[in-house]
Motif scaffolding. Structure first.
Motif, PDB file in Angstrom:
ATOM      1  N   ILE A  43       0.784  -1.124   0.129  1.00  0.00           N
ATOM      2  CA  ILE A  43      -0.120   0.089  -0.073  1.00  0.00           C
ATOM      3  C   ILE A  43       0.785   1.258  -0.139  1.00  0.00           C
ATOM      4  CG2 ILE A  43      -1.816   1.376   1.140  1.00  0.00           C
ATOM      5  CD1 ILE A  43      -2.687  -1.342  -0.019  1.00  0.00           C
ATOM      6  N   GLY A  44       1.906   1.173   0.883  1.00  0.00           N
ATOM      7  CA  GLY A  44       2.773   2.555   0.992  1.00  0.00           C
ATOM      8  C   GLY A  44       3.987   2.302   1.899  1.00  0.00           C
ATOM      9  N   VAL A  45       4.946   3.150   1.321  1.00  0.00           N
ATOM     10  CA  VAL A  45       6.143   3.175   2.404  1.00  0.00           C
ATOM     11  C   VAL A  45       6.482   4.430   2.868  1.00  0.00           C
ATOM     12  CG1 VAL A  45       8.682   2.378   2.207  1.00  0.00           C
ATOM     13  CG2 VAL A  45       7.197   1.164   0.945  1.00  0.00           C
ATOM     14  N   ASP A  46       6.633   4.756   4.057  1.00  0.00           N
ATOM     15  CA  ASP A  46       6.756   6.113   4.644  1.00  0.00           C
ATOM     16  C   ASP A  46       7.870   6.070   5.750  1.00  0.00           C
ATOM     17  OD1 ASP A  46       4.303   7.409   3.015  1.00  0.00           O
ATOM     18  OD2 ASP A  46       3.225   5.834   4.118  1.00  0.00           O
ATOM     19  N   LEU A  47       8.269   7.355   5.806  1.00  0.00           N
ATOM     20  CA  LEU A  47       9.302   7.515   6.906  1.00  0.00           C
ATOM     21  C   LEU A  47       8.611   7.394   8.023  1.00  0.00           C
ATOM     22  CD1 LEU A  47      12.456   8.240   7.339  1.00  0.00           C
ATOM     23  CD2 LEU A  47      11.527  10.748   7.382  1.00  0.00           C
ATOM     24  N   ALA A  48       9.080   6.642   9.012  1.00  0.00           N
ATOM     25  CA  ALA A  48       8.625   6.236  10.217  1.00  0.00           C
ATOM     26  C   ALA A  48       8.601   7.515  11.216  1.00  0.00           C
ATOM     27  CB  ALA A  48       8.837   5.258  11.098  1.00  0.00           C
ATOM     28  N   GLU A  49       7.724   8.019  12.077  1.00  0.00           N
ATOM     29  CA  GLU A  49       7.942   8.921  13.214  1.00  0.00           C
ATOM     30  C   GLU A  49       8.941   8.584  14.070  1.00  0.00           C
ATOM     31  OE1 GLU A  49       6.721  11.790  13.216  1.00  0.00           O
ATOM     32  OE2 GLU A  49       5.792  11.622  11.450  1.00  0.00           O
ATOM     33  N   PRO A  50       9.949   9.597  14.692  1.00  0.00           N
ATOM     34  CA  PRO A  50      10.992   8.978  15.516  1.00  0.00           C
ATOM     35  C   PRO A  50      10.205   8.831  16.846  1.00  0.00           C
ATOM     36  CG  PRO A  50      10.699  11.178  15.317  1.00  0.00           C
ATOM     37  CD  PRO A  50       9.922  10.859  14.205  1.00  0.00           C
ATOM     38  N   ASP A  51      10.926   7.713  17.584  1.00  0.00           N
ATOM     39  CA  ASP A  51      10.507   7.523  18.774  1.00  0.00           C
ATOM     40  C   ASP A  51      10.788   8.719  19.731  1.00  0.00           C
ATOM     41  OD1 ASP A  51      10.254   4.712  18.034  1.00  0.00           O
ATOM     42  OD2 ASP A  51      12.353   4.174  18.814  1.00  0.00           O
ATOM     43  N   THR A  52      10.106   8.751  20.922  1.00  0.00           N
ATOM     44  CA  THR A  52      10.264   9.922  21.762  1.00  0.00           C
ATOM     45  C   THR A  52      11.496  10.363  22.075  1.00  0.00           C
ATOM     46  OG1 THR A  52       7.983   9.479  22.566  1.00  0.00           O
ATOM     47  CG2 THR A  52       9.222  10.951  24.001  1.00  0.00           C
ATOM     48  N   ALA A  53      12.372   9.261  22.639  1.00  0.00           N
ATOM     49  CA  ALA A  53      13.652   9.530  22.939  1.00  0.00           C
ATOM     50  C   ALA A  53      14.772  10.220  21.836  1.00  0.00           C
ATOM     51  CB  ALA A  53      14.228   8.319  23.396  1.00  0.00           C
ATOM     52  N   ASP A  54      14.199  10.034  20.467  1.00  0.00           N
ATOM     53  CA  ASP A  54      14.992  10.644  19.385  1.00  0.00           C
ATOM     54  C   ASP A  54      14.319  11.790  18.817  1.00  0.00           C
ATOM     55  OD1 ASP A  54      16.711   8.190  19.760  1.00  0.00           O
ATOM     56  OD2 ASP A  54      15.353   6.943  18.233  1.00  0.00           O
ATOM     57  N   LEU A  55      13.577  12.278  19.419  1.00  0.00           N
ATOM     58  CA  LEU A  55      12.895  13.583  18.845  1.00  0.00           C
ATOM     59  C   LEU A  55      14.004  14.657  18.668  1.00  0.00           C
ATOM     60  CD1 LEU A  55       9.465  13.922  20.539  1.00  0.00           C
ATOM     61  CD2 LEU A  55       9.856  13.337  18.376  1.00  0.00           C
ATOM     62  N   ASP A  56      14.995  14.980  19.281  1.00  0.00           N
ATOM     63  CA  ASP A  56      15.921  15.954  19.157  1.00  0.00           C
ATOM     64  C   ASP A  56      17.336  15.494  18.943  1.00  0.00           C
ATOM     65  OD1 ASP A  56      14.368  18.134  20.301  1.00  0.00           O
ATOM     66  OD2 ASP A  56      14.343  17.377  22.077  1.00  0.00           O
ATOM     67  N   ASN A  57      17.331  14.371  18.373  1.00  0.00           N
ATOM     68  CA  ASN A  57      18.456  13.478  18.184  1.00  0.00           C
ATOM     69  C   ASN A  57      18.779  13.790  16.584  1.00  0.00           C
ATOM     70  OD1 ASN A  57      20.825  11.994  17.692  1.00  0.00           O
ATOM     71  ND2 ASN A  57      19.952  10.196  18.463  1.00  0.00           N
ATOM     72  N   PRO A  58      19.777  14.570  16.095  1.00  0.00           N
ATOM     73  CA  PRO A  58      19.890  14.603  14.588  1.00  0.00           C
ATOM     74  C   PRO A  58      20.550  13.538  14.046  1.00  0.00           C
ATOM     75  CG  PRO A  58      21.853  15.836  15.980  1.00  0.00           C
ATOM     76  CD  PRO A  58      20.589  15.462  16.772  1.00  0.00           C
ATOM     77  N   ASN A  59      21.094  12.374  14.703  1.00  0.00           N
ATOM     78  CA  ASN A  59      21.485  11.107  14.454  1.00  0.00           C
ATOM     79  C   ASN A  59      20.513   9.878  14.638  1.00  0.00           C
ATOM     80  OD1 ASN A  59      24.072  12.515  13.334  1.00  0.00           O
ATOM     81  ND2 ASN A  59      24.778  12.500  15.526  1.00  0.00           N
ATOM     82  N   ALA A  60      19.454  10.228  14.858  1.00  0.00           N
ATOM     83  CA  ALA A  60      18.404   9.170  15.124  1.00  0.00           C
ATOM     84  C   ALA A  60      18.308   8.260  14.150  1.00  0.00           C
ATOM     85  CB  ALA A  60      16.963   9.687  15.517  1.00  0.00           C
ATOM     86  N   PRO A  61      18.155   7.002  14.592  1.00  0.00           N
ATOM     87  CA  PRO A  61      17.997   6.028  13.200  1.00  0.00           C
ATOM     88  C   PRO A  61      17.154   6.130  12.467  1.00  0.00           C
ATOM     89  CG  PRO A  61      17.563   5.021  15.195  1.00  0.00           C
ATOM     90  CD  PRO A  61      17.950   6.293  15.652  1.00  0.00           C
ATOM     91  N   ARG A  62      17.218   5.975  11.110  1.00  0.00           N
ATOM     92  CA  ARG A  62      16.126   6.222  10.064  1.00  0.00           C
ATOM     93  C   ARG A  62      15.227   4.993  10.031  1.00  0.00           C
ATOM     94  NH1 ARG A  62      15.858  10.387   6.423  1.00  0.00           N
ATOM     95  NH2 ARG A  62      15.582   8.967   4.413  1.00  0.00           N
ATOM     96  N   ARG A  63      14.079   5.022  10.151  1.00  0.00           N
ATOM     97  CA  ARG A  63      13.023   3.832  10.049  1.00  0.00           C
ATOM     98  C   ARG A  63      12.005   4.151   8.976  1.00  0.00           C
ATOM     99  NH1 ARG A  63      13.732   4.794  15.723  1.00  0.00           N
ATOM    100  NH2 ARG A  63      14.872   3.075  16.786  1.00  0.00           N
ATOM    101  N   ALA A  64      11.547   3.123   8.267  1.00  0.00           N
ATOM    102  CA  ALA A  64      10.517   3.031   7.468  1.00  0.00           C
ATOM    103  C   ALA A  64       9.145   2.326   7.868  1.00  0.00           C
ATOM    104  CB  ALA A  64      11.015   2.557   6.242  1.00  0.00           C
ATOM    105  N   ASP A  65       8.035   2.922   7.697  1.00  0.00           N
ATOM    106  CA  ASP A  65       6.846   2.181   7.844  1.00  0.00           C
ATOM    107  C   ASP A  65       6.182   1.528   6.530  1.00  0.00           C
ATOM    108  OD1 ASP A  65       6.606   2.371  10.767  1.00  0.00           O
ATOM    109  OD2 ASP A  65       5.214   4.225  10.434  1.00  0.00           O
TER     110      ASP A  65
END
Length: 269
Positions: free
Chosen positions: A116-138
């Motif tokens: 149906i679709g592939v989208d960039l996942a929302e960051p976890d709460t702990a990663d909201l201000d982390n510029p190097n947060a892991p990139r996740r896909a839904d």
């Protein structure tokens, strides 16, 4: 020219707006250069460039427009950048393991879930201000074998599935492949006779393929009073199509519903 006969199934709609369940679907078209055309310096040259923007200060001469090449897309995005094509392909490969592929069914009835679709996942709460947060896909799939919506979240750094969600009775917007299959089922069904007749009235040609149409759609859910044949819509994946002749008029097929799960066509009213 022979007058088009208005049929009970589908009459050609000459306008570019369709009322759907009391809601007007408005389609706006903006012609190039039409915005601000009456403002000073807003006229168009023969090559499509504007007078004011193209002047180089040398006697008022107009320079030809230049189309710049799009920047190369990297294999991996950064931060909250949209997913690259490479990331989307990789995420889907990770998400669809052998077990999911063998146990699921797509819109055509073949093995493997329907993407149906592939989208960039929302960051976890702990990663909201982390510029190097892991990139996740839904990655969202629909499994036509048991009418379930499957969402897998893939960590693109580790190459692993972080979590999997399975939902019943949830109907996201119809994908392009699903619209095409719905149109194919409608064309092949006896209830599609009016659609084909109106297409021939408008073009003089036979309608044999969804490729001859421009398609829009919406999910249909059964409500009280719905025909028995469509009573499962909502649990089943059902769609209403709004077809348009390419470079031609809309064709009204609002009273038809295609049940993609059952691969049948029903009629409202």
């Amino acid at each position: 020219m022979r007058k088009i006969v208005h049929r009970h199934l589908g009459k050609v709609v000459a306008g570019a707006a369709i009322a759907v369940a009391g809601t007007a679907v408005m389609i706006g078209v903006t012609l190039p250069g039409s915005a601000g055309a009456e403002e000073a310096g807003g006229g168009l040259q023969a090559d499509g460039t504007t007078q004011q923007a193209a002047r180089d200060g040398q006697g008022g001469s107009v320079r030809p427009g230049v189309v710049e090449r799009a920047p190369a897309e990297g294999e991996k995005g950064k931060g909250r950048d949209p997913l690259t094509d490479d990331e989307m392909r990789r995420a889907e490969r990770i998400a669809v393991n052998r077990a999911l592929f063998d146990s699921s069914e797509n819109v055509e009835g073949a093995r493997g879930p329907q993407r149906i679709g592939v989208d960039l996942a929302e960051p976890d709460t702990a990663d909201l201000d982390n510029p190097n947060a892991p990139r996740r896909a839904d990655i969202t799939f629909y499994d036509y074998k048991d009418d379930t919506l499957v969402t897998k979240t893939v960590d693109l750094d580790t190459g692993k599935v972080d979590r999997t969600g399975v939902q019943h009775g949830v109907q996201p917007p119809i994908s392009r492949d699903e619209m095409t299959e719905a149109a194919q089922l409608l064309i092949a069904d006896p209830l599609g006779a009016g659609l084909k007749a109106d297409f021939k009235d408008a073009t003089g040609k036979e309608l044999t393929s969804p490729d001859q149409l421009m398609l829009n759609s919406m999910v249909y859910r059964a409500t009280s009073g719905a025909p028995a044949a469509l009573g499962a819509c909502g649990e089943h994946r059902c769609v209403r199509l709004f077809p348009k002749v390419k470079n031609g008029p809309w064709i009204d097929s609002r009273d038809l519903v295609i049940d993609l799960s059952a691969r049948k066509v029903g009629k409202l009213g």
